[in-house]
Design a protein around this motif. Structure first.
Motif, PDB file in Angstrom:
ATOM      1  N   TYR A   9       0.780  -1.294  -0.094  1.00  0.00           N
ATOM      2  CA  TYR A   9       0.202  -0.052  -0.020  1.00  0.00           C
ATOM      3  C   TYR A   9       0.775   1.292  -0.155  1.00  0.00           C
ATOM      4  N   TYR A  10       1.957   1.276   0.901  1.00  0.00           N
ATOM      5  CA  TYR A  10       2.637   2.503   1.132  1.00  0.00           C
ATOM      6  C   TYR A  10       3.623   2.637  -0.178  1.00  0.00           C
ATOM      7  N   ARG A  11       3.822   1.417  -0.749  1.00  0.00           N
ATOM      8  CA  ARG A  11       4.819   1.877  -2.041  1.00  0.00           C
ATOM      9  C   ARG A  11       3.971   2.350  -3.183  1.00  0.00           C
ATOM     10  N   GLU A  16       1.570   9.932  -4.185  1.00  0.00           N
ATOM     11  CA  GLU A  16       0.224  10.782  -3.637  1.00  0.00           C
ATOM     12  C   GLU A  16       0.048  11.065  -2.188  1.00  0.00           C
ATOM     13  N   TYR A  17       1.107  10.413  -1.375  1.00  0.00           N
ATOM     14  CA  TYR A  17       1.154  10.197  -0.007  1.00  0.00           C
ATOM     15  C   TYR A  17       0.715  11.583   0.408  1.00  0.00           C
ATOM     16  N   GLU A  18       1.820  12.834   0.125  1.00  0.00           N
ATOM     17  CA  GLU A  18       1.591  14.110   0.832  1.00  0.00           C
ATOM     18  C   GLU A  18       0.295  14.851   0.737  1.00  0.00           C
ATOM     19  N   ALA A  52      10.689   5.021   9.300  1.00  0.00           N
ATOM     20  CA  ALA A  52       9.631   5.024   8.355  1.00  0.00           C
ATOM     21  C   ALA A  52       9.288   6.322   8.059  1.00  0.00           C
ATOM     22  N   CYS A  53      10.371   7.106   7.361  1.00  0.00           N
ATOM     23  CA  CYS A  53      10.479   8.562   7.189  1.00  0.00           C
ATOM     24  C   CYS A  53       9.551   8.783   5.961  1.00  0.00           C
ATOM     25  N   GLY A  54       9.047   7.971   5.161  1.00  0.00           N
ATOM     26  CA  GLY A  54       8.226   8.264   4.103  1.00  0.00           C
ATOM     27  C   GLY A  54       8.961   9.270   3.243  1.00  0.00           C
ATOM     28  N   THR A  55       8.146  10.293   2.622  1.00  0.00           N
ATOM     29  CA  THR A  55       8.446  11.305   1.586  1.00  0.00           C
ATOM     30  C   THR A  55       9.171  12.341   2.290  1.00  0.00           C
ATOM     31  N   GLY A  56       9.553  12.063   3.550  1.00  0.00           N
ATOM     32  CA  GLY A  56      10.510  13.390   4.229  1.00  0.00           C
ATOM     33  C   GLY A  56       9.838  14.518   4.543  1.00  0.00           C
ATOM     34  N   TYR A  57       8.503  14.556   4.652  1.00  0.00           N
ATOM     35  CA  TYR A  57       7.901  15.453   5.177  1.00  0.00           C
ATOM     36  C   TYR A  57       8.286  15.979   6.417  1.00  0.00           C
ATOM     37  N   TRP A  58       8.587  15.232   7.481  1.00  0.00           N
ATOM     38  CA  TRP A  58       9.174  15.633   8.847  1.00  0.00           C
ATOM     39  C   TRP A  58      10.616  15.883   8.750  1.00  0.00           C
ATOM     40  N   ASP A  73      13.504   4.074   5.705  1.00  0.00           N
ATOM     41  CA  ASP A  73      12.319   3.811   5.379  1.00  0.00           C
ATOM     42  C   ASP A  73      12.358   2.362   4.642  1.00  0.00           C
ATOM     43  N   LEU A  74      11.172   1.580   4.435  1.00  0.00           N
ATOM     44  CA  LEU A  74      11.380   0.257   3.974  1.00  0.00           C
ATOM     45  C   LEU A  74      11.101   0.554   2.250  1.00  0.00           C
ATOM     46  N   SER A  75      10.461   1.511   2.101  1.00  0.00           N
ATOM     47  CA  SER A  75      10.083   1.521   0.727  1.00  0.00           C
ATOM     48  C   SER A  75      10.948   2.523  -0.024  1.00  0.00           C
ATOM     49  N   PRO A  95      17.674   2.833   3.054  1.00  0.00           N
ATOM     50  CA  PRO A  95      16.313   1.993   2.805  1.00  0.00           C
ATOM     51  C   PRO A  95      16.586   0.775   3.714  1.00  0.00           C
ATOM     52  N   ALA A  96      15.443   0.669   4.631  1.00  0.00           N
ATOM     53  CA  ALA A  96      15.737  -0.492   5.556  1.00  0.00           C
ATOM     54  C   ALA A  96      14.282  -0.954   6.117  1.00  0.00           C
ATOM     55  N   ASP A  97      14.077  -2.132   6.572  1.00  0.00           N
ATOM     56  CA  ASP A  97      13.104  -2.575   7.442  1.00  0.00           C
ATOM     57  C   ASP A  97      13.494  -2.253   8.903  1.00  0.00           C
ATOM     58  N   MET A  98      12.692  -1.341   9.523  1.00  0.00           N
ATOM     59  CA  MET A  98      12.933  -0.898  10.929  1.00  0.00           C
ATOM     60  C   MET A  98      13.295  -1.999  11.983  1.00  0.00           C
ATOM     61  N   PHE A  99      12.314  -3.160  11.507  1.00  0.00           N
ATOM     62  CA  PHE A  99      12.260  -4.259  12.537  1.00  0.00           C
ATOM     63  C   PHE A  99      13.448  -5.138  12.181  1.00  0.00           C
ATOM     64  N   GLU A 100      14.228  -5.140  11.303  1.00  0.00           N
ATOM     65  CA  GLU A 100      15.247  -5.886  11.182  1.00  0.00           C
ATOM     66  C   GLU A 100      16.600  -5.223  11.066  1.00  0.00           C
ATOM     67  N   GLY A 114       6.876   9.303  12.517  1.00  0.00           N
ATOM     68  CA  GLY A 114       5.551   9.958  12.071  1.00  0.00           C
ATOM     69  C   GLY A 114       4.503   9.140  11.503  1.00  0.00           C
ATOM     70  N   PHE A 115       3.290   9.158  12.145  1.00  0.00           N
ATOM     71  CA  PHE A 115       2.103   8.398  11.393  1.00  0.00           C
ATOM     72  C   PHE A 115       2.597   7.144  11.327  1.00  0.00           C
ATOM     73  N   TRP A 116       3.141   6.354  12.233  1.00  0.00           N
ATOM     74  CA  TRP A 116       3.217   5.086  12.027  1.00  0.00           C
ATOM     75  C   TRP A 116       2.781   4.080  13.205  1.00  0.00           C
ATOM     76  N   PHE A 117       2.903   4.812  14.418  1.00  0.00           N
ATOM     77  CA  PHE A 117       2.370   4.321  15.659  1.00  0.00           C
ATOM     78  C   PHE A 117       0.743   3.351  15.466  1.00  0.00           C
TER      79      PHE A 117
HETATM   80  C1  LIG Z   1       2.106   6.401   7.367  1.00  0.00           C
HETATM   81  S1  LIG Z   1       3.544   6.533   6.422  1.00  0.00           S
HETATM   82  C2  LIG Z   1       4.337   7.602   7.442  1.00  0.00           C
HETATM   83  C3  LIG Z   1       5.448   8.455   6.461  1.00  0.00           C
HETATM   84  C4  LIG Z   1       6.104   9.394   7.573  1.00  0.00           C
HETATM   85  N1  LIG Z   1       6.580   9.221   8.767  1.00  0.00           N
HETATM   86  C5  LIG Z   1       5.486  10.676   7.618  1.00  0.00           C
HETATM   87  O1  LIG Z   1       4.786  11.108   8.662  1.00  0.00           O
HETATM   88  O2  LIG Z   1       4.731  11.407   6.712  1.00  0.00           O
HETATM   89  C6  LIG Z   1       4.386   5.055   6.976  1.00  0.00           C
HETATM   90  C7  LIG Z   1       5.658   4.799   6.423  1.00  0.00           C
HETATM   91  O3  LIG Z   1       6.319   3.443   6.893  1.00  0.00           O
HETATM   92  C8  LIG Z   1       6.929   2.888   5.879  1.00  0.00           C
HETATM   93  N2  LIG Z   1       7.078   1.430   6.376  1.00  0.00           N
HETATM   94  C9  LIG Z   1       6.487   0.375   6.391  1.00  0.00           C
HETATM   95  N3  LIG Z   1       6.991  -0.718   6.822  1.00  0.00           N
HETATM   96  C10 LIG Z   1       8.107  -0.207   7.236  1.00  0.00           C
HETATM   97  C11 LIG Z   1       9.088  -1.177   7.971  1.00  0.00           C
HETATM   98  N4  LIG Z   1       8.868  -2.350   8.238  1.00  0.00           N
HETATM   99  N5  LIG Z   1      10.246  -0.402   8.223  1.00  0.00           N
HETATM  100  C12 LIG Z   1      10.333   0.777   7.716  1.00  0.00           C
HETATM  101  N6  LIG Z   1       9.554   1.374   7.294  1.00  0.00           N
HETATM  102  C13 LIG Z   1       8.191   0.979   6.814  1.00  0.00           C
HETATM  103  C14 LIG Z   1       6.154   2.977   4.729  1.00  0.00           C
HETATM  104  O4  LIG Z   1       6.850   2.691   3.584  1.00  0.00           O
HETATM  105  C15 LIG Z   1       5.925   4.478   4.820  1.00  0.00           C
HETATM  106  O5  LIG Z   1       6.778   5.339   4.088  1.00  0.00           O
END
Ligand SMILES: C[S@@+](CC[C@H](N)C(=O)[O-])C[C@H]1O[C@@H](n2cnc3c(N)ncnc32)[C@H](O)[C@@H]1O
Length: 220
Positions: A9-11, A16-18, A52-58, A73-75, A95-100, A114-117
């Motif tokens: 979904y996030y990929r 259009e995320y922002e 999980a920085c996404g598009t770098g808004y924060w 971010d993973l994506s 580029p990384a999976d934060m859980f690994e 941001g917006f990940w909890f």
């Molecule tokens: C809701 S968006 C938040 C983006 C950004 N933090 C913000 O506040 O605008 C969630 C982000 O988590 C990333 N994500 C999903 N699973 C992840 C993982 N396992 N490790 C790191 N990032 C991940 C997605 O690719 C996406 O960019």
């Protein structure tokens, strides 16, 4: 392990995320602007790891005052969007999976999320908070922002709850493509109850559209 539906979904949503940040609702915009000021002050002169920085808004906001930033971010699609922005200081994008991923010996003053909890399964909060605490320096802080339930517009369809009390929602891309993803909402009291077993709450702001917290490790 990444949640593959969420990852897909996030990929797909990266370009259009922002849109979420530019909805024409003045109070919403004001809450974001106020949080940006607080974040800028919080990270002044500090080293920051944004997960999980996404598009770098924060990231862009952090870059106005931080001493250094690593943003991960993973994506790669999200990171490609983030790399189009201009920053106040150079950003180390990972580029990384934060859980690994292991950020190694490097420790940070602030870990930002941001917006990940709201997308985290309740039954795995312990794993999330370990990931946020591990790269922190002693006395370091965790910052998070996330959504409160939609306050205007048509009610967004809820796709049900699971046995852990996690809420699921349908989300649509501009193309009409549909995804069902986990999205939890918290009252102020629920948020305090969810956080307090893991971290000490230094500040908590619970507004109409967004909540934000600054957390520190217990005993620090
Ligand atoms: C809701 S968006 C938040 C983006 C950004 N933090 C913000 O506040 O605008 C969630 C982000 O988590 C990333 N994500 C999903 N699973 C992840 C993982 N396992 N490790 C790191 N990032 C991940 C997605 O690719 C996406 O960019």
């Amino acid at each position: 392990m990444p949640d593959h539906d969420m990852e897909k979904y996030y990929r797909a949503r990266a370009p259009e995320y922002e849109q979420i940040y530019y909805r024409d609702v003045p109070e919403r915009r004001r809450e974001l602007t106020d949080e940006a000021s607080r974040l800028e002050e919080l990270v002044t002169g500090r080293s920051v790891l944004e997960l999980a920085c996404g598009t770098g808004y924060w990231t862009q906001i952090v870059s106005r005052s931080a001493a250094s930033i690593t943003a991960s971010d993973l994506s790669v699609e999200m990171l490609a969007e983030a790399e189009k922005k201009a920053y106040g200081i150079p950003v180390d994008f990972v580029p990384a999976d934060m859980f690994e991923h292991n950020f190694g010996q490097q420790k940070f003053d602030v870990v930002a999320l941001g917006f990940w909890f709201s997308h985290q399964p309740r039954q795995k909060f312990d794993r999330l908070f370990e990931v946020l605490k591990t790269p922190l320096k002693k006395g370091g802080l965790i910052w998070m922002i996330d959504n409160n339930p939609p306050a205007e517009g048509p009610t967004i369809e809820t796709a049900g709850l699971d046995e852990f009390g996690n809420n699921y929602k349908r989300r649509f891309l501009d193309s009409g493509e549909q995804y069902t993803i986990l999205k939890n909402y918290f009252s102020k009291t629920e948020l305090e109850a969810a956080l307090s077993p893991f971290l000490a709450v230094k500040s908590l702001i619970h507004n109409k559209y967004y909540w934000s917290v600054v957390l520190k490790t217990l005993g620090n």
